[in-house]
Structures are given as C-alpha cells and as structure tokens.
Design a protein around this motif. Structure first.
Motif, PDB file in Angstrom:
ATOM      1  N   TRP A  57       0.903  -1.300   0.111  1.00  0.00           N
ATOM      2  CA  TRP A  57      -0.013   0.000  -0.125  1.00  0.00           C
ATOM      3  C   TRP A  57       0.736   1.171   0.070  1.00  0.00           C
ATOM      4  CZ3 TRP A  57      -0.411   3.984   3.810  1.00  0.00           C
ATOM      5  CH2 TRP A  57      -1.616   4.724   3.546  1.00  0.00           C
ATOM      6  N   GLN A  58       2.008   1.186   0.812  1.00  0.00           N
ATOM      7  CA  GLN A  58       2.709   2.514   0.667  1.00  0.00           C
ATOM      8  C   GLN A  58       3.421   2.561  -0.479  1.00  0.00           C
ATOM      9  OE1 GLN A  58       5.416   1.444   4.162  1.00  0.00           O
ATOM     10  NE2 GLN A  58       4.557   3.071   5.399  1.00  0.00           N
ATOM     11  N   SER A  59       3.953   1.613  -1.126  1.00  0.00           N
ATOM     12  CA  SER A  59       4.507   1.741  -2.404  1.00  0.00           C
ATOM     13  C   SER A  59       3.575   2.342  -3.522  1.00  0.00           C
ATOM     14  CB  SER A  59       4.752   0.295  -2.966  1.00  0.00           C
ATOM     15  OG  SER A  59       5.473   0.385  -4.221  1.00  0.00           O
ATOM     16  N   LEU A  60       2.324   1.718  -3.534  1.00  0.00           N
ATOM     17  CA  LEU A  60       1.287   2.447  -4.538  1.00  0.00           C
ATOM     18  C   LEU A  60       0.869   4.009  -4.002  1.00  0.00           C
ATOM     19  CD1 LEU A  60      -1.175  -0.425  -4.311  1.00  0.00           C
ATOM     20  CD2 LEU A  60      -0.035   0.267  -6.189  1.00  0.00           C
ATOM     21  N   GLN A  61       1.225   4.387  -2.989  1.00  0.00           N
ATOM     22  CA  GLN A  61       1.197   5.926  -2.406  1.00  0.00           C
ATOM     23  C   GLN A  61       2.383   6.636  -3.289  1.00  0.00           C
ATOM     24  OE1 GLN A  61      -1.756   6.439  -1.242  1.00  0.00           O
ATOM     25  NE2 GLN A  61      -1.771   4.146  -1.359  1.00  0.00           N
ATOM     26  N   LYS A  62       3.510   6.228  -3.705  1.00  0.00           N
ATOM     27  CA  LYS A  62       4.453   6.612  -4.249  1.00  0.00           C
ATOM     28  C   LYS A  62       4.629   6.654  -5.909  1.00  0.00           C
ATOM     29  CE  LYS A  62       7.299   6.740  -0.035  1.00  0.00           C
ATOM     30  NZ  LYS A  62       8.742   6.233   0.428  1.00  0.00           N
ATOM     31  N   VAL A  63       3.868   5.885  -6.418  1.00  0.00           N
ATOM     32  CA  VAL A  63       3.934   5.826  -7.815  1.00  0.00           C
ATOM     33  C   VAL A  63       2.983   7.161  -8.352  1.00  0.00           C
ATOM     34  CG1 VAL A  63       4.142   3.421  -7.526  1.00  0.00           C
ATOM     35  CG2 VAL A  63       1.861   4.334  -8.176  1.00  0.00           C
ATOM     36  N   PRO A  64       3.353   7.486  -9.696  1.00  0.00           N
ATOM     37  CA  PRO A  64       2.575   8.460 -10.313  1.00  0.00           C
ATOM     38  C   PRO A  64       0.738   8.078 -10.180  1.00  0.00           C
ATOM     39  CG  PRO A  64       4.491   7.963 -11.424  1.00  0.00           C
ATOM     40  CD  PRO A  64       4.319   7.022 -10.492  1.00  0.00           C
ATOM     41  N   GLU A  65       0.278   9.030 -10.021  1.00  0.00           N
ATOM     42  CA  GLU A  65      -1.186   8.972  -9.943  1.00  0.00           C
ATOM     43  C   GLU A  65      -1.846   8.227 -11.189  1.00  0.00           C
ATOM     44  OE1 GLU A  65      -4.437   8.709  -7.646  1.00  0.00           O
ATOM     45  OE2 GLU A  65      -2.713   9.709  -6.985  1.00  0.00           O
ATOM     46  N   HIS A  66      -1.577   8.698 -12.379  1.00  0.00           N
ATOM     47  CA  HIS A  66      -1.982   7.946 -13.683  1.00  0.00           C
ATOM     48  C   HIS A  66      -1.786   6.581 -13.899  1.00  0.00           C
ATOM     49  CE1 HIS A  66       2.186   9.314 -15.036  1.00  0.00           C
ATOM     50  NE2 HIS A  66       2.199   8.240 -15.912  1.00  0.00           N
ATOM     51  N   THR A  67      -0.584   6.040 -13.130  1.00  0.00           N
ATOM     52  CA  THR A  67      -0.386   4.690 -13.159  1.00  0.00           C
ATOM     53  C   THR A  67      -0.802   3.743 -12.061  1.00  0.00           C
ATOM     54  OG1 THR A  67       1.842   4.938 -11.848  1.00  0.00           O
ATOM     55  CG2 THR A  67       2.121   5.345 -14.432  1.00  0.00           C
ATOM     56  N   LYS A  68      -1.237   4.523 -11.175  1.00  0.00           N
ATOM     57  CA  LYS A  68      -1.893   3.618 -10.072  1.00  0.00           C
ATOM     58  C   LYS A  68      -3.013   2.713 -10.208  1.00  0.00           C
ATOM     59  CE  LYS A  68      -1.889   5.769  -5.983  1.00  0.00           C
ATOM     60  NZ  LYS A  68      -2.093   6.930  -5.049  1.00  0.00           N
ATOM     61  N   GLY A  69      -3.800   3.116 -11.048  1.00  0.00           N
ATOM     62  CA  GLY A  69      -4.858   1.968 -11.547  1.00  0.00           C
ATOM     63  C   GLY A  69      -4.296   0.696 -12.147  1.00  0.00           C
ATOM     64  N   ALA A  70      -3.253   1.037 -13.118  1.00  0.00           N
ATOM     65  CA  ALA A  70      -2.780  -0.115 -13.577  1.00  0.00           C
ATOM     66  C   ALA A  70      -1.739  -0.981 -12.599  1.00  0.00           C
ATOM     67  CB  ALA A  70      -1.627   0.224 -14.628  1.00  0.00           C
ATOM     68  N   MET A  71      -1.224  -0.482 -11.679  1.00  0.00           N
ATOM     69  CA  MET A  71      -0.612  -1.083 -10.723  1.00  0.00           C
ATOM     70  C   MET A  71      -1.402  -2.029  -9.782  1.00  0.00           C
ATOM     71  SD  MET A  71       2.780  -0.130 -10.380  1.00  0.00           S
ATOM     72  CE  MET A  71       3.824   1.218 -11.001  1.00  0.00           C
ATOM     73  N   VAL A  72      -2.551  -1.522  -9.229  1.00  0.00           N
ATOM     74  CA  VAL A  72      -3.335  -1.948  -8.387  1.00  0.00           C
ATOM     75  C   VAL A  72      -3.970  -3.246  -9.201  1.00  0.00           C
ATOM     76  CG1 VAL A  72      -5.580  -1.732  -7.145  1.00  0.00           C
ATOM     77  CG2 VAL A  72      -3.859  -0.028  -7.155  1.00  0.00           C
ATOM     78  N   GLY A  73      -4.173  -2.989 -10.434  1.00  0.00           N
ATOM     79  CA  GLY A  73      -4.830  -3.963 -11.278  1.00  0.00           C
ATOM     80  C   GLY A  73      -3.873  -5.373 -11.661  1.00  0.00           C
ATOM     81  N   ASN A  74      -2.647  -4.965 -11.411  1.00  0.00           N
ATOM     82  CA  ASN A  74      -1.593  -6.059 -11.696  1.00  0.00           C
ATOM     83  C   ASN A  74      -0.707  -6.133 -10.631  1.00  0.00           C
ATOM     84  OD1 ASN A  74      -1.954  -6.624 -14.712  1.00  0.00           O
ATOM     85  ND2 ASN A  74      -1.916  -4.447 -14.630  1.00  0.00           N
ATOM     86  N   ILE A  75      -1.054  -6.704  -9.504  1.00  0.00           N
ATOM     87  CA  ILE A  75      -0.360  -6.951  -8.416  1.00  0.00           C
ATOM     88  C   ILE A  75       0.266  -8.646  -8.373  1.00  0.00           C
ATOM     89  CG2 ILE A  75      -0.101  -7.176  -5.930  1.00  0.00           C
ATOM     90  CD1 ILE A  75      -2.187  -4.961  -5.904  1.00  0.00           C
ATOM     91  N   VAL A  76       1.398  -9.007  -8.655  1.00  0.00           N
ATOM     92  CA  VAL A  76       1.702 -10.140  -8.945  1.00  0.00           C
ATOM     93  C   VAL A  76       2.512 -10.773  -7.678  1.00  0.00           C
ATOM     94  CG1 VAL A  76       1.761  -9.767 -11.635  1.00  0.00           C
ATOM     95  CG2 VAL A  76       4.029  -9.473 -10.038  1.00  0.00           C
ATOM     96  N   LEU A  77       2.277 -11.999  -7.671  1.00  0.00           N
ATOM     97  CA  LEU A  77       2.922 -12.870  -6.267  1.00  0.00           C
ATOM     98  C   LEU A  77       4.174 -13.631  -7.122  1.00  0.00           C
ATOM     99  CD1 LEU A  77       0.016 -13.883  -4.343  1.00  0.00           C
ATOM    100  CD2 LEU A  77       1.155 -11.720  -4.279  1.00  0.00           C
ATOM    101  N   SER A  78       5.232 -13.785  -6.061  1.00  0.00           N
ATOM    102  CA  SER A  78       6.216 -14.266  -6.517  1.00  0.00           C
ATOM    103  C   SER A  78       7.156 -14.908  -5.563  1.00  0.00           C
ATOM    104  CB  SER A  78       7.401 -13.516  -7.241  1.00  0.00           C
ATOM    105  OG  SER A  78       8.636 -13.997  -7.493  1.00  0.00           O
ATOM    106  N   GLY A  79       8.049 -15.971  -5.593  1.00  0.00           N
ATOM    107  CA  GLY A  79       8.645 -16.581  -4.422  1.00  0.00           C
ATOM    108  C   GLY A  79       8.130 -17.560  -3.819  1.00  0.00           C
ATOM    109  N   GLY A  80       8.941 -18.432  -3.201  1.00  0.00           N
ATOM    110  CA  GLY A  80       8.605 -19.699  -2.551  1.00  0.00           C
ATOM    111  C   GLY A  80       7.628 -19.444  -1.445  1.00  0.00           C
ATOM    112  N   SER A  81       7.759 -18.264  -0.662  1.00  0.00           N
ATOM    113  CA  SER A  81       7.076 -18.179   0.651  1.00  0.00           C
ATOM    114  C   SER A  81       5.786 -17.475   0.421  1.00  0.00           C
ATOM    115  CB  SER A  81       7.625 -17.115   1.457  1.00  0.00           C
ATOM    116  OG  SER A  81       8.695 -18.005   2.147  1.00  0.00           O
ATOM    117  N   SER A  82       5.509 -17.262  -1.039  1.00  0.00           N
ATOM    118  CA  SER A  82       4.173 -16.535  -1.449  1.00  0.00           C
ATOM    119  C   SER A  82       2.975 -18.001  -1.946  1.00  0.00           C
ATOM    120  CB  SER A  82       4.104 -15.735  -2.674  1.00  0.00           C
ATOM    121  OG  SER A  82       4.337 -16.580  -3.751  1.00  0.00           O
ATOM    122  N   MET A  83       3.763 -19.122  -1.688  1.00  0.00           N
ATOM    123  CA  MET A  83       3.051 -20.464  -2.112  1.00  0.00           C
ATOM    124  C   MET A  83       2.008 -21.094  -1.096  1.00  0.00           C
ATOM    125  SD  MET A  83       3.872 -20.775  -5.278  1.00  0.00           S
ATOM    126  CE  MET A  83       3.443 -22.662  -5.571  1.00  0.00           C
TER     127      MET A  83
END
Length: 372
Positions: free
Chosen positions: A275-301
């Motif tokens: 959430w903090q990261s999303l507050q720091k991205v340009p406003e015009h990209t926030k929608g695309a960011m929120v709609g494309n949150i990808v999980l990665s790594g063994g501990s996300s399994m």
C-alpha cells in the motif's frame, strides 16, 4: 545472440539456471559453496533429479551461504558456484553465450559492478544483462507495469514497475521470509503439546518440509486464533518415526509476513508495504499497478496467501475506488527465473545486452547506464 542466453536467478536458498525460452530451469541447487570430492552424487542433488548427474564428484561445503537476504557477501564462493553451473550443470561454455543475471531489488549498486567484473573477466561472457527480480517476476506474468510482491527464502520485497522501469522510490524490503518462518514454526512447536524429544531432534530441512506441507495463511487470523474449532489439525511424519501434530501452528507460522512484530520486527507487513508503495507511484499509473499485483517467490506459495493479500489491500484501498487484482500463478515460486527466460528470448530485448567490448571500453560502472 546465436545461442540461447543463460538465465541465472541467485536465491538465498536455491540458485536456478537454464536457457532463455525454456519454461523451467534446467539446473537447481542450494546456494552454497561447492568443493571437489571423491564422492558420487550427493543426497541433496537427488532431491532435484535434473541436477543429480552434474553434481557427481562434488559436495556442498559445510559453510554459510555466500548470498544472504539477496545480497552476495562471499564473491569467491559465488564464483565457484557459477563455475559449477556453467561447466557441470548446464555444460555451456560461458564465453559462447550471453548471461541474464537476476539480482535482488535491495542489492547495493556495487553488487552489479562486481557481477559484471566477475562474469566478463573471469568467465569471458560475450554479453550480460542484470535485472532485478521484481521486474522479472512481472515478465513471467506477461506484464510490464504492475506491483511485484516477492516473498522468498531470505528476504521479501515490494517493487513497482512502470513500462518496464522499476520505480526505486517505491521499493520496500521486509526482513521476513521463508527461513525466518521455519525458525518461527519450530519455536511454536516447542510450545505445543507435542513430545519435546520429537521436536528437539528435528533438522531444519525437516521443519521446512513440514512448513510447506502443513501451513497456510488465515484470512481471519485473530478470529481463527480465538476459535479453536478452526484449528484443523495436520499430522506430519518426521524421520525417525515421530508423528508431529500441528494445530494453530499451521496458520500462525506464515502470519509474520503480515504481522512482522510476531518476530519482534518493527516493520509493517507485506500488505501495508505494498500500500505504501502504491502511494509513491504517479497517480496516472496507480490504477494499472493495483490491477496487476503479481506474487512471486516460494513463501508466496502458502494456501490462502493470495486471498489474504487481496483482502488486506482492498481494505487499505477501499476509499480510492481502485479495483485490486492479485495474480497468483501456480508456478510463482520460480517466477523470477521464468520471467528472465521470457525476456531474454524476445527479439526486442536483444538491444538491452551490455557487450564485452562495452565493458572493456567503459568499465564496470557502465552497468548503471545500461541497466535500469
């Protein structure tokens, strides 16, 4: 490039290597130092049948990992490991193929310079590209814009990426990951009703297996903690004949990813850092960011991890009108390597390589101009 590039993802637990265009790494081994010996194939290699033949004649050294929390600390040991990957695992002479190397989002810039020095001067690779694992994780999902949530073995990261460019001002690092959760599970079990003798004899590898097989993320941690009816037991048969029963430990184990204070860390959880990261991205990209949150790594399994992440972010973003979409591939445990394999095989990517001649002309510092 005439031959498919070599793709290497150096993880705190495992290092994965293979060729661009492949769906899975050809070679996987623990990120530890290797030394010649007279023994045949080791038991460790037998767990990864694709590595067994190439591990013959070598053994893992009883030393600490050269890479800790995503950062290389022992370069001699790391060079030894890469040498083993090239000549024994992949059987690919490094001077004949370009190399795409994944690195941690929190790596110091000097790590990239040193990696270029080692790969160009010691191995003679013709071309190199270094990319952070957050960007590569997005590539594995076919995205160039989004938010990568990585939960690995040694460290976890949040990385926002816009049109292929990592937004460094919005990157966050969390010192809670798989190795810490394994230790936490062992401490939880020591306080449980299980027989102490069965627990004290457990090896770390066995605890890690138990964590992977039995644990899950709760979508209502406090509620499940209070309601004993939700403590569905799981039984794990440990080596030596001991049977260990897990109750609330099943969902308590991964909870520090969302509540690091359980491990006495003052950082917010992964969801809040996202959430903090999303507050720091340009406003015009926030929608695309929120709609494309990808999980990665063994501990996300962990089962329940995607649902909990989505639930927590929807709560934090409920007043914004943004629609949260958390993408969780079944292969997300190796997403960074897979993303590197995809990227390095694209025709459009071929201009992104740093050639050996460029290194010889400009030096290792040139990596900061070539790689974002």
């Amino acid at each position: 490039m005439l031959k498919p590039a070599v793709v290497i993802d150096n993880g705190s637990s495992f290092t994965r290597a293979g060729f661009a265009g492949q769906k899975k790494p050809k070679f996987v081994l623990r990120t530890t130092s290797l030394h010649p010996c007279s023994a045949s194939t080791t038991g460790e290699a037998q767990q990864h049948h694709s590595t067994a033949e190439s591990m013959a004649g070598l053994t893992t050294a009883p030393r600490s990992c050269p890479l800790k929390q995503g950062i290389i600390e022992d370069w001699d040991s790391m060079e030894n490991l890469w040498s083993h990957l090239f000549f024994c695992g992949l059987r690919a002479p490094p001077e004949e193929q370009a190399v795409l190397m994944a690195d941690s989002p929190s790596c110091p810039t000097t790590n990239r310079e040193k990696a270029a020095e080692v790969l160009f001067e010691h191995f003679g690779v013709p071309a190199l590209h270094v990319a952070n694992t957050g960007f590569l994780s997005l590539c594995a999902y076919g995205r160039v814009t989004g938010l990568a949530v990585e939960a690995g073995a040694g460290v976890s990261h949040i990385t926002p990426v816009c049109l292929g460019q990592s937004q460094r001002g919005g990157m966050y690092r969390l010192g809670v990951a798989g190795a810490f959760l394994s230790g936490y599970l062992h401490s939880l079990l020591m306080d449980s009703a299980n027989e102490p003798a069965a627990l004290t004899a457990l090896k770390r590898k066995t605890v890690t297996q138990m964590k992977k097989q039995c644990c899950y993320v709760s979508t209502d941690y406090e509620g499940d903690l209070q309601n004993r009816g939700f403590h569905h037991p799981a039984r794990f048969h440990a080596p030596g004949g001991h049977c260990i029963t897990l109750h609330k430990e099943r969902f308590c184990c991964p909870e520090p990813l969302f509540q690091p204070e359980l491990l006495h860390q003052s950082s917010p959880g992964l969801h809040y850092l996202a959430w903090q990261s999303l507050q720091k991205v340009p406003e015009h990209t926030k929608g695309a960011m929120v709609g494309n949150i990808v999980l990665s790594g063994g501990s996300s399994m962990f089962p329940g991890f995607p649902e909990r992440m989505c639930l927590e972010l929807n709560t934090l973003l409920q007043d914004t009108g943004c629609q949260v979409q958390v993408l969780a591939s079944p292969e997300r445990g190796t997403a960074a390597w897979a993303g590197g394999s995809i990227a390095a095989s694209l025709t459009s990517f071929q201009q992104a390589w740093m050639a050996k001649g460029e290194y010889e002309e400009h030096g290792a510092e040139y990596v900061h101009r070539v790689f974002q």
